[in-house]
Design a protein around this motif. Structure first.
Motif, PDB file in Angstrom:
ATOM      1  N   VAL A   1     -35.800 -44.295  -4.349  1.00 63.95           N
ATOM      2  CA  VAL A   1     -36.369 -44.987  -3.386  1.00 63.95           C
ATOM      3  C   VAL A   1     -35.414 -45.620  -2.382  1.00 63.95           C
ATOM      4  CG1 VAL A   1     -37.625 -46.851  -2.815  1.00 63.95           C
ATOM      5  CG2 VAL A   1     -38.734 -45.373  -4.369  1.00 63.95           C
ATOM      6  N   LYS A   2     -34.385 -46.332  -3.036  1.00 69.10           N
ATOM      7  CA  LYS A   2     -33.356 -47.014  -2.066  1.00 69.10           C
ATOM      8  C   LYS A   2     -32.361 -45.696  -1.356  1.00 69.10           C
ATOM      9  CE  LYS A   2     -32.421 -49.974  -5.487  1.00 69.10           C
ATOM     10  NZ  LYS A   2     -31.691 -50.958  -6.056  1.00 69.10           N
ATOM     11  N   THR A   3     -32.305 -44.804  -2.191  1.00 67.74           N
ATOM     12  CA  THR A   3     -31.396 -43.635  -1.652  1.00 67.74           C
ATOM     13  C   THR A   3     -32.136 -42.844  -0.612  1.00 67.74           C
ATOM     14  OG1 THR A   3     -30.263 -43.314  -3.736  1.00 67.74           O
ATOM     15  CG2 THR A   3     -30.155 -41.553  -2.184  1.00 67.74           C
ATOM     16  N   HIS A   4     -33.462 -42.689  -0.654  1.00 68.39           N
ATOM     17  CA  HIS A   4     -34.301 -41.998   0.195  1.00 68.39           C
ATOM     18  C   HIS A   4     -34.238 -42.869   1.558  1.00 68.39           C
ATOM     19  CE1 HIS A   4     -37.019 -38.999   1.764  1.00 68.39           C
ATOM     20  NE2 HIS A   4     -37.983 -39.791   1.796  1.00 68.39           N
ATOM     21  N   ALA A   5     -34.700 -44.154   1.573  1.00 73.84           N
ATOM     22  CA  ALA A   5     -34.602 -44.883   2.527  1.00 73.84           C
ATOM     23  C   ALA A   5     -33.376 -45.011   3.167  1.00 73.84           C
ATOM     24  CB  ALA A   5     -35.016 -46.485   2.161  1.00 73.84           C
ATOM     25  N   SER A   6     -32.477 -45.300   2.659  1.00 78.59           N
ATOM     26  CA  SER A   6     -31.329 -45.189   3.336  1.00 78.59           C
ATOM     27  C   SER A   6     -30.808 -43.931   4.010  1.00 78.59           C
ATOM     28  CB  SER A   6     -30.148 -45.413   2.201  1.00 78.59           C
ATOM     29  OG  SER A   6     -30.381 -46.814   1.597  1.00 78.59           O
ATOM     30  N   MET A   7     -31.379 -42.607   3.561  1.00 75.76           N
ATOM     31  CA  MET A   7     -31.054 -41.356   4.126  1.00 75.76           C
ATOM     32  C   MET A   7     -32.134 -41.302   5.302  1.00 75.76           C
ATOM     33  SD  MET A   7     -31.151 -38.773   1.013  1.00 75.76           S
ATOM     34  CE  MET A   7     -29.737 -38.576   0.194  1.00 75.76           C
ATOM     35  N   LEU A   8     -33.119 -41.964   5.236  1.00 78.63           N
ATOM     36  CA  LEU A   8     -33.854 -42.114   6.648  1.00 78.63           C
ATOM     37  C   LEU A   8     -33.454 -42.987   7.498  1.00 78.63           C
ATOM     38  CD1 LEU A   8     -37.383 -42.248   4.797  1.00 78.63           C
ATOM     39  CD2 LEU A   8     -36.650 -40.255   6.057  1.00 78.63           C
ATOM     40  N   ASN A   9     -32.789 -43.896   7.143  1.00 75.84           N
ATOM     41  CA  ASN A   9     -32.348 -44.896   8.132  1.00 75.84           C
ATOM     42  C   ASN A   9     -30.805 -44.749   8.442  1.00 75.84           C
ATOM     43  OD1 ASN A   9     -34.594 -47.009   8.472  1.00 75.84           O
ATOM     44  ND2 ASN A   9     -33.910 -47.623   6.369  1.00 75.84           N
ATOM     45  N   GLY A  10     -30.125 -43.799   8.098  1.00 77.92           N
ATOM     46  CA  GLY A  10     -28.807 -43.346   8.511  1.00 77.92           C
ATOM     47  C   GLY A  10     -27.805 -44.289   7.951  1.00 77.92           C
ATOM     48  N   CYS A  11     -27.960 -45.016   6.911  1.00 84.74           N
ATOM     49  CA  CYS A  11     -27.158 -46.010   6.394  1.00 84.74           C
ATOM     50  C   CYS A  11     -26.115 -45.519   5.220  1.00 84.74           C
ATOM     51  CB  CYS A  11     -27.812 -47.092   5.752  1.00 84.74           C
ATOM     52  SG  CYS A  11     -26.511 -48.421   5.191  1.00 84.74           S
ATOM     53  N   ALA A  12     -24.819 -45.031   5.773  1.00 84.49           N
ATOM     54  CA  ALA A  12     -24.071 -44.331   4.965  1.00 84.49           C
ATOM     55  C   ALA A  12     -23.377 -45.086   3.846  1.00 84.49           C
ATOM     56  CB  ALA A  12     -22.699 -43.817   5.858  1.00 84.49           C
ATOM     57  N   PHE A  13     -23.426 -46.414   3.941  1.00 84.26           N
ATOM     58  CA  PHE A  13     -23.016 -47.343   3.131  1.00 84.26           C
ATOM     59  C   PHE A  13     -23.716 -47.619   2.015  1.00 84.26           C
ATOM     60  CE2 PHE A  13     -22.583 -51.584   0.835  1.00 84.26           C
ATOM     61  CZ  PHE A  13     -21.164 -51.462   0.485  1.00 84.26           C
ATOM     62  N   CYS A  14     -25.283 -47.612   2.143  1.00 80.36           N
ATOM     63  CA  CYS A  14     -26.236 -47.737   1.165  1.00 80.36           C
ATOM     64  C   CYS A  14     -26.408 -46.347   0.444  1.00 80.36           C
ATOM     65  CB  CYS A  14     -27.323 -48.314   1.698  1.00 80.36           C
ATOM     66  SG  CYS A  14     -27.208 -49.874   2.196  1.00 80.36           S
ATOM     67  N   ILE A  15     -26.262 -45.092   1.161  1.00 72.13           N
ATOM     68  CA  ILE A  15     -26.453 -43.967   0.826  1.00 72.13           C
ATOM     69  C   ILE A  15     -25.634 -43.552  -0.160  1.00 72.13           C
ATOM     70  CG2 ILE A  15     -26.574 -41.166   0.978  1.00 72.13           C
ATOM     71  CD1 ILE A  15     -27.288 -41.882   4.136  1.00 72.13           C
ATOM     72  N   ASP A  16     -24.274 -43.844  -0.015  1.00 71.39           N
ATOM     73  CA  ASP A  16     -23.166 -43.644  -1.088  1.00 71.39           C
ATOM     74  C   ASP A  16     -23.404 -44.598  -2.296  1.00 71.39           C
ATOM     75  OD1 ASP A  16     -20.328 -42.452  -1.657  1.00 71.39           O
ATOM     76  OD2 ASP A  16     -20.165 -44.895  -1.730  1.00 71.39           O
ATOM     77  N   MET A  17     -23.972 -45.780  -2.038  1.00 72.45           N
ATOM     78  CA  MET A  17     -24.065 -47.042  -3.276  1.00 72.45           C
ATOM     79  C   MET A  17     -25.070 -46.494  -4.033  1.00 72.45           C
ATOM     80  SD  MET A  17     -24.443 -50.921  -3.398  1.00 72.45           S
ATOM     81  CE  MET A  17     -25.229 -51.069  -1.783  1.00 72.45           C
ATOM     82  N   HIS A  18     -26.273 -46.163  -3.306  1.00 69.43           N
ATOM     83  CA  HIS A  18     -27.384 -45.921  -4.456  1.00 69.43           C
ATOM     84  C   HIS A  18     -27.275 -44.457  -5.019  1.00 69.43           C
ATOM     85  CE1 HIS A  18     -28.752 -49.643  -3.490  1.00 69.43           C
ATOM     86  NE2 HIS A  18     -28.668 -49.789  -2.229  1.00 69.43           N
ATOM     87  N   ALA A  19     -26.816 -43.453  -4.263  1.00 73.60           N
ATOM     88  CA  ALA A  19     -26.490 -41.996  -4.882  1.00 73.60           C
ATOM     89  C   ALA A  19     -25.708 -42.301  -6.101  1.00 73.60           C
ATOM     90  CB  ALA A  19     -26.299 -41.105  -3.898  1.00 73.60           C
ATOM     91  N   THR A  20     -24.850 -42.954  -5.982  1.00 73.50           N
ATOM     92  CA  THR A  20     -23.603 -43.291  -7.110  1.00 73.50           C
ATOM     93  C   THR A  20     -24.309 -43.964  -8.152  1.00 73.50           C
ATOM     94  OG1 THR A  20     -21.762 -43.027  -5.158  1.00 73.50           O
ATOM     95  CG2 THR A  20     -21.490 -44.155  -7.432  1.00 73.50           C
ATOM     96  N   ASP A  21     -25.011 -44.868  -7.792  1.00 76.28           N
ATOM     97  CA  ASP A  21     -25.753 -45.589  -8.891  1.00 76.28           C
ATOM     98  C   ASP A  21     -26.812 -44.838  -9.477  1.00 76.28           C
ATOM     99  OD1 ASP A  21     -24.101 -47.835  -8.355  1.00 76.28           O
ATOM    100  OD2 ASP A  21     -25.822 -49.244  -7.353  1.00 76.28           O
ATOM    101  N   ALA A  22     -27.343 -44.068  -8.883  1.00 78.29           N
ATOM    102  CA  ALA A  22     -28.557 -43.201  -9.228  1.00 78.29           C
ATOM    103  C   ALA A  22     -28.015 -42.303 -10.533  1.00 78.29           C
ATOM    104  CB  ALA A  22     -29.320 -42.374  -8.224  1.00 78.29           C
ATOM    105  N   VAL A  23     -26.808 -41.424  -9.949  1.00 77.02           N
ATOM    106  CA  VAL A  23     -26.188 -40.594 -10.820  1.00 77.02           C
ATOM    107  C   VAL A  23     -25.606 -41.257 -12.210  1.00 77.02           C
ATOM    108  CG1 VAL A  23     -24.240 -39.164 -11.040  1.00 77.02           C
ATOM    109  CG2 VAL A  23     -25.556 -38.936  -8.951  1.00 77.02           C
ATOM    110  N   LYS A  24     -25.127 -42.580 -11.829  1.00 79.68           N
ATOM    111  CA  LYS A  24     -24.700 -43.226 -13.056  1.00 79.68           C
ATOM    112  C   LYS A  24     -25.825 -43.597 -13.945  1.00 79.68           C
ATOM    113  CE  LYS A  24     -20.534 -45.439 -11.060  1.00 79.68           C
ATOM    114  NZ  LYS A  24     -20.274 -46.595 -10.329  1.00 79.68           N
ATOM    115  N   GLY A  25     -26.990 -43.832 -13.559  1.00 76.19           N
ATOM    116  CA  GLY A  25     -28.079 -44.142 -14.340  1.00 76.19           C
ATOM    117  C   GLY A  25     -28.744 -42.979 -14.960  1.00 76.19           C
ATOM    118  N   GLY A  26     -28.277 -41.761 -14.581  1.00 80.25           N
ATOM    119  CA  GLY A  26     -28.783 -40.476 -15.319  1.00 80.25           C
ATOM    120  C   GLY A  26     -29.437 -39.705 -14.389  1.00 80.25           C
TER     121      GLY A  26
END
Length: 157
Positions: free
Chosen positions: A48-73
């Protein structure tokens, strides 16, 4: 004739540091972030956080939450497909309901949150989970607005 220049373009300079200038606000946002996801599947929260960040164009949050998501499986192909989640079969009905609600809340000025979107989410989430989902969406949208406005950039790799 075009050249293939692979030299990275520098990120825009950060405008302002909200955490340094308003540490109490930053601590309060961090507390809201922590409490918002209580009782919600962490993997779903990161989607959810990655998707919202993509919709909002927040590069910092996209990177952080996509990375955290992958780390989480989470699988990277699912993260990459978030902008076209409706076109894949990779998301469960529950995830689809969460992603649709994320879009409606994030893009509030484009039709508010339609009853059908809310009702579909309510079918897949018990009331407390739904409240957490809404809180996560609202919180990431606030973080995105801070990140985009202040021009936060992900760390170079």
């Amino acid at each position: 004739m075009t050249t293939n220049d692979a030299t990275p373009v520098p990120a825009p300079e950060q405008r302002i540091s909200v955490p340094h200038l308003l540490p109490e606000f930053y601590r309060a946002m961090s507390a809201i972030e922590k409490s918002s996801k209580a009782g919600l599947d962490p993997q779903l929260a990161e989607l959810v956080k990655t998707h919202a960040s993509m919709l909002n164009g927040c590069a910092f949050c996209i990177d952080m939450h996509a990375t955290d998501a992958v780390k989480g499986g989470e699988q990277e192909y699912r993260i990459r497909s978030l902008p076209a989640w409706r076109e894949t079969s990779w998301f469960t009905a529950r995830e689809r309901a969460a992603l649709a609600l994320t879009e409606s809340v994030t893009l509030l000025t484009q039709g508010h949150v339609p009853d059908a979107v809310y009702e579909e989410a309510a079918r897949h989430f018990e009331e407390t989970e739904l409240a957490s989902l809404i809180a996560v969406i609202v919180t990431i949208n606030a973080w995105n607005r801070i990140g985009v406005t202040s021009r936060l950039s992900p760390a170079p790799r």
